[in-house]
Design a protein around this motif. Structure first.
Motif, PDB file in Angstrom:
ATOM      1  N   LEU A   1       0.854  -1.182   0.000  1.00 24.91           N
ATOM      2  CA  LEU A   1       0.000   0.000   0.000  1.00 24.91           C
ATOM      3  C   LEU A   1       0.895   1.239   0.000  1.00 24.91           C
ATOM      4  CD1 LEU A   1      -2.984   0.942   0.203  1.00 24.91           C
ATOM      5  CD2 LEU A   1      -2.640   1.071   2.679  1.00 24.91           C
ATOM      6  N   VAL A   2       0.672   2.137  -0.949  1.00 19.63           N
ATOM      7  CA  VAL A   2       1.488   3.339  -1.118  1.00 19.63           C
ATOM      8  C   VAL A   2       0.639   4.545  -0.745  1.00 19.63           C
ATOM      9  CG1 VAL A   2       2.860   4.718  -2.722  1.00 19.63           C
ATOM     10  CG2 VAL A   2       2.796   2.234  -2.960  1.00 19.63           C
ATOM     11  N   LEU A   3       1.186   5.422   0.110  1.00 21.84           N
ATOM     12  CA  LEU A   3       0.521   6.653   0.535  1.00 21.84           C
ATOM     13  C   LEU A   3       1.190   7.841  -0.139  1.00 21.84           C
ATOM     14  CD1 LEU A   3       0.146   5.950   4.374  1.00 21.84           C
ATOM     15  CD2 LEU A   3      -1.447   5.404   2.524  1.00 21.84           C
ATOM     16  N   HIS A   4       0.420   8.609  -0.907  1.00 25.35           N
ATOM     17  CA  HIS A   4       0.937   9.773  -1.611  1.00 25.35           C
ATOM     18  C   HIS A   4       0.767  11.021  -0.740  1.00 25.35           C
ATOM     19  CE1 HIS A   4       1.424   7.903  -5.681  1.00 25.35           C
ATOM     20  NE2 HIS A   4       0.594   7.029  -5.125  1.00 25.35           N
ATOM     21  N   ALA A   5       1.668  11.962  -0.958  1.00 23.86           N
ATOM     22  CA  ALA A   5       1.607  13.204  -0.194  1.00 23.86           C
ATOM     23  C   ALA A   5       0.519  14.130  -0.697  1.00 23.86           C
ATOM     24  CB  ALA A   5       2.963  13.918  -0.237  1.00 23.86           C
ATOM     25  N   ARG A   6       0.133  14.016  -1.946  1.00 18.16           N
ATOM     26  CA  ARG A   6      -0.855  14.922  -2.516  1.00 18.16           C
ATOM     27  C   ARG A   6      -1.733  14.158  -3.503  1.00 18.16           C
ATOM     28  NH1 ARG A   6      -3.724  19.546  -1.626  1.00 18.16           N
ATOM     29  NH2 ARG A   6      -4.389  20.474  -3.610  1.00 18.16           N
ATOM     30  N   ALA A   7      -3.017  14.418  -3.475  1.00 22.24           N
ATOM     31  CA  ALA A   7      -3.974  13.821  -4.405  1.00 22.24           C
ATOM     32  C   ALA A   7      -5.161  14.747  -4.519  1.00 22.24           C
ATOM     33  CB  ALA A   7      -4.417  12.436  -3.941  1.00 22.24           C
ATOM     34  N   GLY A   8      -5.796  14.741  -5.679  1.00 28.21           N
ATOM     35  CA  GLY A   8      -6.947  15.594  -5.921  1.00 28.21           C
ATOM     36  C   GLY A   8      -8.250  14.850  -5.724  1.00 28.21           C
ATOM     37  N   ALA A   9      -9.275  15.572  -5.314  1.00 27.25           N
ATOM     38  CA  ALA A   9     -10.600  14.989  -5.134  1.00 27.25           C
ATOM     39  C   ALA A   9     -11.269  14.815  -6.495  1.00 27.25           C
ATOM     40  CB  ALA A   9     -11.442  15.874  -4.227  1.00 27.25           C
ATOM     41  N   ASP A  10     -11.814  13.641  -6.742  1.00 26.30           N
ATOM     42  CA  ASP A  10     -12.477  13.318  -8.003  1.00 26.30           C
ATOM     43  C   ASP A  10     -13.958  13.671  -7.869  1.00 26.30           C
ATOM     44  OD1 ASP A  10     -13.301  12.376 -10.410  1.00 26.30           O
ATOM     45  OD2 ASP A  10     -12.618  10.309 -10.122  1.00 26.30           O
ATOM     46  N   ILE A  11     -14.359  14.803  -8.426  1.00 31.51           N
ATOM     47  CA  ILE A  11     -15.735  15.299  -8.322  1.00 31.51           C
ATOM     48  C   ILE A  11     -16.224  15.631  -9.722  1.00 31.51           C
ATOM     49  CG2 ILE A  11     -17.255  17.055  -7.336  1.00 31.51           C
ATOM     50  CD1 ILE A  11     -15.254  17.410  -5.086  1.00 31.51           C
ATOM     51  N   ALA A  12     -17.409  15.152 -10.065  1.00 30.87           N
ATOM     52  CA  ALA A  12     -18.038  15.426 -11.361  1.00 30.87           C
ATOM     53  C   ALA A  12     -19.438  15.980 -11.108  1.00 30.87           C
ATOM     54  CB  ALA A  12     -18.105  14.163 -12.214  1.00 30.87           C
ATOM     55  N   VAL A  13     -19.824  16.930 -11.944  1.00 28.72           N
ATOM     56  CA  VAL A  13     -21.139  17.563 -11.853  1.00 28.72           C
ATOM     57  C   VAL A  13     -21.892  17.260 -13.140  1.00 28.72           C
ATOM     58  CG1 VAL A  13     -22.403  19.712 -11.519  1.00 28.72           C
ATOM     59  CG2 VAL A  13     -20.189  19.381 -10.386  1.00 28.72           C
ATOM     60  N   CYS A  14     -23.103  16.717 -13.021  1.00 28.45           N
ATOM     61  CA  CYS A  14     -23.914  16.333 -14.172  1.00 28.45           C
ATOM     62  C   CYS A  14     -25.230  17.099 -14.137  1.00 28.45           C
ATOM     63  CB  CYS A  14     -24.178  14.830 -14.183  1.00 28.45           C
ATOM     64  SG  CYS A  14     -22.696  13.818 -14.259  1.00 28.45           S
ATOM     65  N   SER A  15     -25.757  17.307 -15.308  1.00 28.94           N
ATOM     66  CA  SER A  15     -27.035  17.993 -15.448  1.00 28.94           C
ATOM     67  C   SER A  15     -28.147  16.967 -15.644  1.00 28.94           C
ATOM     68  CB  SER A  15     -26.989  18.958 -16.634  1.00 28.94           C
ATOM     69  OG  SER A  15     -28.268  19.534 -16.875  1.00 28.94           O
TER      70      SER A  15
END
Length: 473
Positions: free
Chosen positions: A57-71
């Motif tokens: 298991l690898v822990l990264h120092a930085r990662a972005g939140a995966d968020i999508a907006v749909c209509s």
């Protein structure tokens, strides 16, 4: 402020979904900033798997939140659920959690659908308890303007791993050596049936029991000194017993999911990682015993398992006592009654046994052509070999026997005897039928068994270097 009106969990293979309706005004930018603050705080949302040298298991120092907006004009809610399930996760990339926001219907009338949030996560790193802990952190960040106060959470998965490495496993080994499921325990909840005509991953939606059913179940179990979870385990044990289709007492085994946070690590109750593990529970179902006795047996077994909730399935399998290997089948023929087929001194019996004769046949090589047999003198047919005797004299060499239906050289007659005279000898398994002596050029058959296991009064020594080397037992 917001409120959760509908919470539903949908489980498929490798993906779990949780969605709810959003009540009140929604700021999308603030929503995304709050989730990014949660990702920066929790290391489990920046973790991924790697298989370069070994699984880890690898822990990264930085990662972005995966968020999508749909209509809602572009996609409907059922279509969004199916697309999200088919998308899956890439385990080698950080962030095994994503969010999809379906905006409210245009118009904003009384009958318009409110915004709906879909949260999808992989069960390899998160469980339902951990997801609810993350939701609590998200609401704190959203109420604080999109920023979560404080730094990175401690303790986290790294502290939990260090705590596990320092545990004394002596008592746990002794417990699981006794609690391992027996080989004849029933584990299948259904019987084999015909084709269903359906394909693809299964779908399981569990919105939960209603209030009246939950109250009745809790009251029934409490009157008998157990919790409602033990009552559910009791029902599952009865289903396994019915699917086995046997009469009389029978042990059944199934997995139970414990939280894994009731340990002596300070702050372990707030770790959102996957700390629980399925533990095997084994109870004996007796149709003649009262139902309350089985409920008490399930309760006591669950209390015993709760003492070691940190044990994983692989660790339990390693601690389980080794089962004896299956016994080899013994030949029932008369010639095999004195020794086991396939042993060093029992190869004569194996040659006479049709059941194990295939194990002593050597497959032919492409360069040597078909496999050949070599005849050699020995005892008459039907006499088993004598043990404990050693013979210094080696058998007389012979050429490969003539194959049936093919021309070729016949066997070399024994010196001093006419061709075809004497009794026929059994064929020996040959390891290298094409081996010859480098000095004389005569064929040298090398049987699989040692030379000392072939007694016979008519052995003859080979002249010079053609004499085989004796093999010690």
């Amino acid at each position: 402020m917001t409120a959760v009106t509908v919470v539903t969990v949908v489980t498929v293979v490798g993906v779990e979904q949780l969605y709810w309706d959003w009540s009140g005004p929604l700021d999308v930018a603030r929503f995304a900033a709050a989730w990014q603050s949660v990702v920066d705080r929790e290391c489990v949302l920046r973790a991924c798997f790697e298989w370069v040298a070994a699984p880890r298991l690898v822990l990264h120092a930085r990662a972005g939140a995966d968020i999508a907006v749909c209509s809602p004009a572009a996609v409907t809610w059922p279509q969004l659920l199916r697309r999200d399930r088919a998308r899956g996760f890439a385990l080698h990339r950080p962030g095994l959690l994503r969010l999809t926001l379906l905006e409210a219907e245009p118009g904003g009338g009384a009958g318009a659908a409110p915004p709906r949030v879909l949260l999808t996560y992989h069960p390899a790193l998160l469980d339902e308890r951990g997801v609810h802990l993350l939701l609590r952190e998200f609401y704190r960040a959203y109420a604080g303007g999109g920023v979560l106060p404080g730094g990175e959470r401690r303790p986290d998965l790294r502290d939990h791993a260090r705590w596990l490495a320092g545990q004394d496993t002596t008592a746990a080994r002794q417990f699981w050596a006794r609690a391992v499921p027996p080989p004849r325990a029933a584990t299948r909840p259904g019987r084999p049936g015909g084709a269903t005509g359906q394909s693809g991953p299964g779908l399981l939606a569990h919105p939960g029991c209603g209030a009246p059913e939950t109250f009745r179940l809790r009251s029934w179990a409490a009157l008998r000194g157990a919790a409602e979870s033990s009552a559910l385990h009791l029902v599952w044990a009865l289903l396994l017993y019915r699917a086995a289709g046997v009469a009389g007492p029978l042990p059944v085994s199934f997995g139970v999911q414990l939280s894994g946070r009731d340990i002596a690590l300070p702050g372990a109750a707030g770790i959102p990682g996957l700390l629980d593990s399925p533990l095997p529970m084994t109870v004996t179902v007796d149709p003649a015993a009262p139902l309350a006795d089985l409920l008490h047996q399930v309760r006591d077994t669950l209390l015993d398992l709760a003492a070691y909730p940190w044990a994983s399935t692989e660790t339990i399998r390693a601690w389980a006592p080794a089962r004896p290997p299956p016994r080899r089948p013994r030949c029932r023929s008369r010639s095999c009654c004195r020794s086991r087929c396939g042993s060093c001194c029992g190869w004569w019996s194996a040659l006479r046994c049709r059941q194990h004769a295939g194990a002593f046949r050597r497959p032919a090589r492409a360069a040597e052509g078909p496999a050949q047999r070599t005849r050699r003198p020995g005892r008459p047919r039907g006499h088993p070999p004598q043990r404990g005797r050693r013979h210094r004299r080696a058998p007389h060499p012979r050429r490969p026997a003539r194959q049936r239906g093919r021309p070729g050289p016949g066997p070399v007659p024994r010196p001093g005897a006419a061709r075809g005279r004497g009794r026929r000898r059994p064929a020996l398994p040959v390891r290298t039928p094409a081996a010859r002596c480098p000095s004389s050029g005569r064929p040298r058959p090398v049987p699989d068994s040692c030379w000392t296991c072939w007694p016979g009064p008519r052995h003859r020594a080979w002249p010079g270097p053609c004499r085989p080397r004796r093999t010690p037992h």
